[in-house]
Every structure is written in C-alpha cells, then in structure tokens.
Design a protein around this motif. Structure first.
Motif, short mmCIF file in Angstrom:
data_model
loop_
_atom_site.label_atom_id
_atom_site.label_comp_id
_atom_site.label_asym_id
_atom_site.label_seq_id
_atom_site.Cartn_x
_atom_site.Cartn_y
_atom_site.Cartn_z
N VAL A 3 30.43 129.89 6.04
CA VAL A 3 30.41 129.45 5.37
C VAL A 3 30.73 128.44 5.12
CG1 VAL A 3 28.70 128.83 2.52
CG2 VAL A 3 28.15 130.72 4.64
N ALA A 4 30.94 126.84 5.01
CA ALA A 4 32.03 125.98 4.53
C ALA A 4 32.01 124.94 3.43
CB ALA A 4 32.40 125.17 5.83
N ARG A 5 31.89 124.66 2.39
CA ARG A 5 31.80 124.21 0.90
C ARG A 5 32.44 123.06 1.86
NH1 ARG A 5 30.49 127.14 -4.47
NH2 ARG A 5 30.37 124.96 -5.18
N ARG A 6 32.99 122.10 0.71
CA ARG A 6 34.15 120.49 1.00
C ARG A 6 34.28 120.87 -0.64
NH1 ARG A 6 33.58 115.90 4.14
NH2 ARG A 6 34.89 113.78 3.29
N ILE A 7 35.52 120.42 -0.38
CA ILE A 7 36.23 120.57 -1.47
C ILE A 7 36.80 119.68 -1.97
CG2 ILE A 7 36.02 122.75 -1.97
CD1 ILE A 7 38.98 123.32 -1.27
N VAL A 21 38.26 125.58 -7.80
CA VAL A 21 38.56 125.52 -7.02
C VAL A 21 37.82 123.74 -6.85
CG1 VAL A 21 38.39 125.85 -4.45
CG2 VAL A 21 40.40 125.62 -4.78
N ILE A 22 37.39 123.60 -7.01
CA ILE A 22 36.27 122.67 -6.18
C ILE A 22 36.56 121.45 -6.97
CG2 ILE A 22 34.28 120.94 -6.24
CD1 ILE A 22 33.32 123.84 -4.19
N GLU A 23 36.27 122.04 -9.05
CA GLU A 23 36.69 121.72 -9.36
C GLU A 23 38.27 121.12 -9.97
OE1 GLU A 23 37.52 123.47 -15.00
OE2 GLU A 23 36.28 123.63 -13.48
N ILE A 67 36.28 125.09 1.45
CA ILE A 67 36.74 126.71 1.02
C ILE A 67 35.82 126.92 2.19
CG2 ILE A 67 35.47 126.42 -0.67
CD1 ILE A 67 36.85 128.33 -2.27
N VAL A 68 36.26 128.03 3.24
CA VAL A 68 35.47 129.40 3.57
C VAL A 68 34.98 130.05 3.81
CG1 VAL A 68 35.57 127.52 5.56
CG2 VAL A 68 37.19 129.68 5.34
#
Length: 304
Positions: free
Chosen positions: A154-158, A291-293, A272-273
């Motif tokens: 799963v990948a979330r763009r940061i 980390v997104i923040e 972040i994966v």
C-alpha cells in the motif's frame, strides 16, 4: 512456560546477538533468558540457535521461526492494543526504513516531536538508498522516493522530491556555469546516481518553455549512494541533480551553488509504503499521519 514470553525473549536474543545483551535489555537474569530459549527449543523439538562463547547465530529453523514469530507477536500486540484503548496511545516497536537524505534532513530532526506524542512507541530505524523487502526484513513501513511499482504494498503519497543542478563553487570557478543544459554535455562532468532497481543511471531531464534536454555530461561519474554523490559534488568533481531535501542546506552554507534555475527538473513522488494488512497497525497509522503532516509543512514542499 508462557510461550509468548519465551518467543519475545528468543526474538530479543536474535536481534541483540547475545544472551547477555538480551538479558540487559529485557531486565532479566541471563540464566532466565537461557532457560526460556532452551525450553522453547525443547517444546518445538528443534534447535533455534547455535551458541558460542561470544555470540549466538540463528539456525535455518530458527530463522524461519523468527520470521513467523515477529509477525505473530505483532498481530497479538495489535489485537491487545485494540482491546485496551491503545488506538489513542499506540505502543510497541515500530520498524521503519528511510532513504538516507530524507532520514538525515527531514525525518530525524523532527522525531522528538513524534516520540513526544507517542512515548510508548519504540523506534527501530534503518536508513539506506537501497529499498528493503518489507516482508523479508520485517519492516513495518518505509518511505520511498519515486514511483512505487511493488503491487504487494500500500502506498500513500506524502510529498514531492524536487531536484536542482548544482556543484561546488570551486567547480564553477574552474569550469564556468552553463547558460543552457546542452553545454553540460560539451564541457562538464556529471555525477549520476545509479538506480538500485535497474542498475542504470537515473535520467536527468531539464525543461523550459516547451524545450526538453536530456543531460548526460561530457564525462560521467557513477555512484549508487546519494550521500556519496553529494560528497563528490562538494569536493568539486562535477555536477549533480540533487534533491532539494539534501542540497538546500548545502547551498545555504555555500558548499554548493545551483545553476540553470529557470530550467525545471521533473520532481519525483515521495510515498510511505506498508504491507496491505487487513487492519493497519495503529503504530503505522499514526506514523504515516505524522510524516504526511511533517512533509506538508516542510519548506521544500511549499512550491509543489
């Protein structure tokens, strides 16, 4: 014997390398640690560790048992946490892996804030330019620069990693700054970062007003480590396409100077994966949100 306690002791022995270090970190007598591991081996009817006077090594059966035990205890911890209100106060060990430039320039300086918010989380941090196998290396989550091609994650763009062409002041004094990207191929040395996935240099492409130029360099230096590429540029050996996470403080200090500021180099996504567990760990969830923040307020992201 509480088998889960014995499993935790076994994991700590493997991770620390000796019974003595494991006993110290667990605040247990060495004899207790030794007895628990021995009883675990007896219960499983297999040898998990090879013992010497200085160090223990893991047997093939022990390695396989370690991998499964790490996942089992992580699932157990998550289950217990969900039943005890730990969603608002996550606890336990969180294994993360970061690219070295981001670890050094962005994440590490801000970690006191994360640990102040979540004091019961124990961090285990790996920093490298080579992507790790989250499953094989028992890593909970990782930050990756570039397109994530692994469909098992799963990948979330940061955020975005921006790039700029730069070299040391001594290099520019000796060779002069180019006025157009095409001049780099005629007169300059370029330090190229090699992709760990393809073993080929990452392309350097500059664009402006519809014109696009592939930059190679009259002479090239290849390197598979971002930090070393930057160090080579600092010593005056050539031009790098450096991520602004790393180059911005060096430009501010005068160790590097940029060129061709009006030309744009394509940014790369930062994500972040983590493995696609049905119920994402609360530790991973709060770290991902944090980390997104962090990236959202970082100066390098304000132009993205």
């Amino acid at each position: 014997m509480d088998k889960f306690d014995a499993m935790r002791v076994f994991l700590r022995v493997v991770e620390s390398g000796t019974f003595t270090k494991a006993s110290e970190t667990l605040n247990l007598q060495k004899a207790t640690v030794t007895r628990l591991v021995k009883r675990l081996e007896d219960d499983l009817a297999t040898k998990l560790l090879n013992r010497t006077t200085r160090r223990v090594t893991v047997t093939p059966d022990g390695s396989a048992y370690y991998d499964r035990a790490v996942r089992l205890l992580a699932d157990l911890e998550e289950l217990e946490n969900s039943m005890t209100g730990a969603r608002s106060n996550p606890k336990g060990r969180l294994r993360i892996n970061l690219p070295r430039p981001l670890a050094h320039s962005v994440v590490a300086p801000a970690l006191p804030d994360f640990l102040a918010r979540y004091p019961d989380i124990d961090l285990e941090i790996g920093a490298s330019d080579t992507p790790v196998d989250l499953f094989a290396d028992n890593v909970d989550c990782a930050i990756r620069i570039g397109t994530v091609t692994d469909q098992s994650l799963v990948a979330r763009r940061i955020g975005l990693s921006h790039f700029e062409l730069c070299a040391s002041p001594d290099y520019w004094k000796k060779h002069g700054k180019p006025q157009h990207p095409s001049e780099i191929d005629l007169h300059h040395t370029v330090i190229h970062m090699i992709s760990a996935r393809t073993a080929r240099p990452f392309p350097i492409i500059a664009s402006r007003d519809g014109e696009t130029v592939d930059i190679h360099g009259r002479k090239t230096i290849l390197c598979n480590d971002v930090s070393t590429c930057t160090d080579l540029a600092r010593t005056g050996l050539g031009i790098i396409s450096g991520g602004t996470f790393m180059t911005a403080p060096l430009i501010a200090s005068g160790e590097l100077e940029s060129c061709l500021a009006l030309w744009q180099l394509p940014p790369m996504p930062v994500s972040i994966v983590y493995p696609p567990n049905r119920h994402i760990s609360n530790k991973v969830r709060v770290f991902a949100d944090w980390v997104i923040e962090l990236f959202a307020r970082h100066p390098s992201q304000q132009s993205s």
